[in-house]
Design a protein around this motif. Structure first.
Motif, PDB file in Angstrom:
ATOM      1  N   ASP A 137       0.844  -1.185   0.000  1.00  0.00           N
ATOM      2  CA  ASP A 137       0.000   0.000   0.000  1.00  0.00           C
ATOM      3  C   ASP A 137       0.888   1.246   0.000  1.00  0.00           C
ATOM      4  O   ASP A 137       1.716   1.413   0.902  1.00  0.00           O
ATOM      5  CB  ASP A 137      -0.900  -0.009   1.237  1.00  0.00           C
ATOM      6  N   ASP A 139       0.256   4.202   0.871  1.00  0.00           N
ATOM      7  CA  ASP A 139       0.089   4.959   2.118  1.00  0.00           C
ATOM      8  C   ASP A 139       0.941   4.372   3.240  1.00  0.00           C
ATOM      9  O   ASP A 139       1.467   5.108   4.076  1.00  0.00           O
ATOM     10  CB  ASP A 139      -1.377   5.000   2.541  1.00  0.00           C
ATOM     11  N   ASP A 140       1.070   3.039   3.269  1.00  0.00           N
ATOM     12  CA  ASP A 140       1.939   2.410   4.267  1.00  0.00           C
ATOM     13  C   ASP A 140       3.391   2.804   4.033  1.00  0.00           C
ATOM     14  O   ASP A 140       4.136   3.051   4.979  1.00  0.00           O
ATOM     15  CB  ASP A 140       1.807   0.887   4.226  1.00  0.00           C
TER      16      ASP A 140
END
Length: 157
Positions: A137, A139-140
């Motif tokens: 991800d 965002d991670d």
């Protein structure tokens, strides 16, 4: 302490053990990750987590050591499950104990961000349309990058 296991864990019992070990702590911070029943806008009926024994524990130990080098921690706990898990089941517990709350909170946040981006686990989701491997991800990755420099974290820069 680090454990990689198939069995579920009791959050309260784990935190009691951590607190008993950390008699100089004034704060304990924890994060519990759960399996969701959706991902990418679609339904998920189960997730299977795979890992390489030995390699996984070494990487988690490195992540723990990094946290201990950045914050004055009395105790650290990482419990990560593998195997087939259904929505609502616990996947991970990260807990930190320190004399002061900010160190405990920041270290716990660091641990989960780095676990999401650096721990060698692979996730296979079961969906109505079949099985699919979970991609990293973005965002991670951004959350993990905020800790890239030693001493970096929330509120820095």
């Amino acid at each position: 302490m680090i454990r990689v296991q198939q069995e579920d864990f009791d959050v309260g019992a784990e935190l009691d053990r951590l607190s008993a070990e950390a008699t100089g702590a004034g704060a304990v911070s924890c994060f519990v990750g759960l399996v969701r029943d959706f991902s990418g806008g679609g339904a998920v009926s189960a997730m299977t987590l795979e890992h390489y024994p030995g390699m996984t524990e070494r990487q988690l130990a490195d992540i723990e050591a990094e946290a201990r080098s950045r914050w004055p921690l009395e105790a650290v706990l990482i419990v990560h499950r593998y195997g087939r898990l259904e929505p609502g089941e616990r996947i991970v517990l990260c807990a930190t104990a320190s004399a002061h709350r900010r160190a405990a909170i920041d270290a716990c946040s660091f641990l989960i961000d780095w676990l999401k981006t650096r721990a060698p686990f692979w996730k296979l989701e079961e969906t109505p349309g079949g099985e699919r491997w979970v991609d990293a991800d973005p965002d991670d990755a951004l959350a993990g990058e905020r800790w890239a420099a030693p001493g970096a974290g929330p509120g820095d820069g």
